[in-house]
Design a protein around this motif. Structure first.
Motif, PDB file in Angstrom:
ATOM      1  N   ARG A 190     -23.837  -1.114 -23.987  1.00 40.14           N
ATOM      2  CA  ARG A 190     -22.692  -1.191 -22.807  1.00 40.14           C
ATOM      3  C   ARG A 190     -22.400  -2.495 -22.091  1.00 40.14           C
ATOM      4  O   ARG A 190     -21.352  -2.622 -21.435  1.00 40.14           O
ATOM      5  CB  ARG A 190     -22.603   0.022 -22.166  1.00 40.14           C
ATOM      6  N   THR A 198     -13.332  -6.804 -17.016  1.00 40.70           N
ATOM      7  CA  THR A 198     -12.558  -7.837 -17.966  1.00 40.70           C
ATOM      8  C   THR A 198     -13.584  -8.666 -18.909  1.00 40.70           C
ATOM      9  O   THR A 198     -13.530  -8.575 -20.259  1.00 40.70           O
ATOM     10  CB  THR A 198     -11.643  -8.816 -17.283  1.00 40.70           C
ATOM     11  N   ARG A 200     -16.708  -7.915 -19.504  1.00 42.61           N
ATOM     12  CA  ARG A 200     -17.542  -6.848 -20.253  1.00 42.61           C
ATOM     13  C   ARG A 200     -16.804  -6.586 -21.600  1.00 42.61           C
ATOM     14  O   ARG A 200     -17.486  -6.683 -22.830  1.00 42.61           O
ATOM     15  CB  ARG A 200     -17.780  -5.718 -19.393  1.00 42.61           C
ATOM     16  N   ARG A 201     -15.492  -6.166 -21.349  1.00 38.88           N
ATOM     17  CA  ARG A 201     -14.965  -5.837 -22.607  1.00 38.88           C
ATOM     18  C   ARG A 201     -14.874  -7.228 -23.562  1.00 38.88           C
ATOM     19  O   ARG A 201     -14.762  -6.941 -24.761  1.00 38.88           O
ATOM     20  CB  ARG A 201     -13.503  -5.494 -22.050  1.00 38.88           C
TER      21      ARG A 201
END
Length: 807
Positions: A190, A198, A200-201
């Motif tokens: 994750r 933002t 991380r995604r």
């Protein structure tokens, strides 16, 4: 007493061992003639000497933004394709070239079913032939979906599955046929150490595409130049494996297409126009490729170019340089998540808001039982964590719950009923196993009717807009079915089922530490043992799984498309006629049987002459042998393999008492007398013409000798008979709003009209919706509603077979 212990083979410990008080049984190996003395040696034999599918490999993928490396487990995709293409099990059914099928001699009404009947294979074949003749396309179908491995420790797996379109769809969708290969496990991190949401995604999306690019990279040159591959029949062809289909749910579709959440993964329609019913052409690929070509430029320039092209700034999406690929035309319909877990979920919530939970649930509890139809004995409003199967079960009864209901404000329900009916029509049409130009037009018309009537939910204050990506996406179904064949070619239900074998059971075989290394070993060994078992069976019997399952079973009673099976022995022998009249409700059994015999002896008799002839017949039997159910199997009219596509059961049994296994408790079991569809002599494959609804009261048997000696019947006698009570014939047209046929109990001389008919005349069971009225009678129950209610609607939504017949 011996102690039995189970160990995990993936950990290198014995996978089974018989340990009497901690010691091995003396001379077990010699007495059983084994080539190994413990499971370590057995595993070594499996690993080194049994052939199997490609081995898993491990690769570390470094994410610089997180300062961490993650594990990717994968197989060589070309070797996996060779394994499927060259499997002898599939050799008799492999498809090597596209085809066009038509239902008419003028070649106007084109038919779509298997993947090779769609336009994609044909157009891609032409492109390859223009470059170099003699190409054999291998359409590569990829599906991915995260799945939970544990409930409490929050461990997940991210499997990639591979299959090829050369294998027929009815084989691909059955896990036991082993036509799907686990291609790898993607990292499931994750990246919680990256604090910016933002960033991380974006990093997770880049990680996904980096891993997928690595796994699918061999398709770049193989798709263009081709590879020599041998099929299971020993023929070598120049094969071009080409990525054709990606199957996944909406989050996966958005991830693969590099789009933002809330957008359509196929066309560039703005988000605030998703509910308009407008369908645009697929996204233009060239501007997107041009934007991705700027990845080596300044990062800000690359980001700006991607945003101008309408995509996220993803470095090197996995489909970027794959040949003959347009990802925006490769993302296929998802019946499970888009229809059942998406639109049905919304539709049920809207109806509960419109009519109130109390009356909806009261009607649920009073639906009559029918084979294949779930009874929601506690209603549907209180259900939580509803599965796709439960939503499918709701669709079977949804229209029957609302046809007579009134809206609280007294508004007309016409638009609401039409909206529900059109949406249900779309659901069932979208799942046809064979489509034609006409059925695709019907599907588009159903969707158009929903958009015409959907404003009723806005007028009722239930919705303010319909900008739902899943509602918009169904508008692309027609074009995608024409492109890749029917929706069962790429169903995500298959992916969900594969999770059990390739993720959950594999995880349970580990010690739950560094599980993916153990899971891959366990799966490799399982595949080898399964293949070896199939080989041994072939050596011993000369048959394979494929040859066994494609042979049609021999029915006891049959017609061209219908098989009726009765149990060898009756459910009850020697049941007195008076008991049949009392307990089974067959009140006119004697007269009905006499009329049947008279008619059978002289088919020209009718009316009063028939009654006179029946009155002269003396029935010598005092009792009958009765059966409590009929089992049907029917093949679809378009089923080219001749396999039975559905099974059905009709019950006719009196009330009884069930005793527990220990004999301590008893339970009353209600009587059940199902309604069926009876062929009156000229019933066809589609439509209600020639059919009539009846309720079975009893099924019985008269021996040939009894019929010959007692009644003097020289002609062949139907072995099984049924006493049925009739409902009124179908009207010429169904209701103008909900399009269901209304039937009522039929009476003769003040009593229910009943007859004895051959069991062969019964086509299948049929479910009736009671005409509840504005408020359902609370004295009705699921057990008595068929007796208490007089008027019903015929339910076409039990399954695809009933929908084709009754709609």
């Amino acid at each position: 007493m011996a102690n039995y212990s189970m160990y995990s083979g993936a950990t290198g410990k014995p996978s089974w061992a018989l340990l009497p008080h901690g010691t091995w049984i003396d001379k077990v190996r010699e007495r059983l003639g084994l080539s190994y003395s413990n499971s370590n040696e057995l595993n070594q034999i499996i690993d080194e000497h049994l052939p199997g599918r490609p081995r898993f490999q491990r690769k570390e993928v470094v994410v610089e933004a997180a300062g961490e490396a993650f594990e990717l487990y994968y197989r060589d995709i070309i070797q996996c394709i060779r394994s499927l293409f060259g499997d002898p099990e599939f050799a008799p059914v492999l498809v090597f070239a596209p085809e066009r099928h038509y239902t008419d001699d003028d070649e106007v009404n084109r038919e779509y079913s298997e993947m090779h009947t769609g336009t994609w294979w044909w157009s891609t074949q032409i492109k390859l032939e223009d470059e170099r003749e003699g190409a054999t396309i291998i359409p590569v179908i990829i599906s991915t979906d995260k799945t939970q491995l544990t409930l409490f420790r929050n461990k997940t797996a991210y499997p990639i599955y591979l299959t090829i379109g050369n294998i027929p769809k009815d084989i691909r969708r059955k896990p036991s046929r082993r036509a799907q290969i686990l291609l790898g496990y993607l990292p499931t991190t994750r990246l919680s150490q990256i604090t910016s949401v933002t960033s991380r995604r974006r990093t997770l999306a880049n990680l996904f595409h980096t891993c997928m690019s690595f796994v699918l990279a061999p398709l770049k040159t193989a798709g263009v130049d081709g590879l020599a591959m041998m099929s299971g029949d020993g023929v070598v062809r120049r094969c071009h494996p080409i990525f054709a289909i990606f199957a996944g749910d909406y989050p996966e579709q958005i991830l693969v297409s590099c789009l933002k959440n809330g957008e359509c993964p196929t066309c560039p329609i703005p988000h605030d126009e998703l509910g308009s019913g407008t369908i645009l052409g697929p996204r233009a690929l060239l501007p997107i490729i041009d934007a991705l070509d700027a990845m080596d430029d300044d990062p800000s320039e690359f980001t700006r170019a991607c945003l101008d092209a309408g995509i996220k700034p993803i470095y090197h999406p996995f489909w970027y340089d794959l040949p003959y690929v347009n990802i925006y035309q490769s993302i296929t319909p998802d019946v499970l998540h888009q229809l059942y877990q998406g639109l049905v979920k919304h539709l049920v919530a809207w109806l509960i808001s419109a009519f109130g939970a109390n009356e909806i649930d009261a009607r649920c509890r009073r639906m009559p039982p029918n084979h294949g139809t779930r009874l929601f004995t506690k209603g549907i409003s209180t259900l939580s964590r509803v599965s796709g199967q439960e939503h499918r079960d709701m669709c079977r009864v949804l229209l029957g719950l609302i046809v007579d209901l009134r809206l609280p404000n007294g508004a007309s329900t016409v638009r609401l009923v039409r909206a529900v009916r059109s949406m249900l029509d779309f659901f069932y049409l979208a799942q046809y196993k064979v489509h034609t130009k006409r059925t695709l037009s019907d599907m588009d018309e159903a969707l158009s009717n929903f958009h015409t009537n959907k404003s009723v939910f806005i007028d009722l204050g239930i919705r303010t807009q319909f900008n739902l990506p899943k509602l918009h996406n169904v508008g692309h179904y027609k074009q995608l079915i024409m492109r890749f064949g029917t929706t069962d070619n790429y169903s995500t239900q298959t992916t969900e089922r594969l999770h059990i074998d390739f993720a959950k059971e594999a995880y349970e075989a580990t010690n739950h530490k560094e599980e993916f290394a153990q899971m891959t070993i366990w799966l490799e060994r399982l595949e080898k043992m399964t293949s070896h078992a199939a080989y041994i069976k072939w050596r011993l019997t000369g048959t394979s799984q494929l040859s066994n399952t494609t042979q049609a079973s021999t029915p006891s009673l049959s017609s061209s498309s219908l098989s009726i099976q009765m149990t060898r022995n009756p459910s009850a022998r020697g049941v007195e006629l008076d008991d049949i009249a009392l307990n089974y409700g067959a009140e006119d059994i004697r007269n009905a049987l006499a009329i049947f015999i008279a008619k059978w002896k002289n088919t020209s008799l009718h009316g009063a002459r028939l009654d006179v002839a029946a009155a002269s017949i003396n029935l010598p039997m005092r009792s009958l042998s009765v059966f409590h159910k009929i089992r049907f199997s029917a093949s679809d009219q378009y089923d080219v393999h001749g396999e039975y596509s559905f099974t059905d059961v009709a019950h006719a049994k009196p009330a009884s008492t069930s005793v527990s296994l220990q004999g301590r408790t008893t339970r009353a079991v209600s009587a059940r007398f199902d309604t069926v569809l009876v062929d009156r002599g000229d019933g066809g494959i589609i439509g209600v013409k020639g059919y009539q609804v009846a309720q079975i009261r009893t099924i019985f048997l008269l021996s040939d000798s009894t019929c010959r000696d007692t009644f003097g019947l020289d002609t062949e006698w139907p072995s099984h008979l049924a006493y049925v009570e009739w409902f009124s014939p179908f009207s010429r047209t169904p209701h103008q709003d909900h399009f269901m046929y209304k039937v009522s109990r039929e009476y003769r001389h003040g009593s229910r009209h009943a007859s004895v008919i051959p069991v062969q005349n019964i086509k299948r069971s049929v479910m009736l919706f009671p005409k509840f009225g504005p408020v359902v009678d609370r004295s009705w129950t699921s057990d008595n509603v068929l007796e208490e209610c007089e008027t019903f609607y015929v339910n076409p939504f039990v399954d695809e077979h009933s929908y084709r017949t009754i709609k």
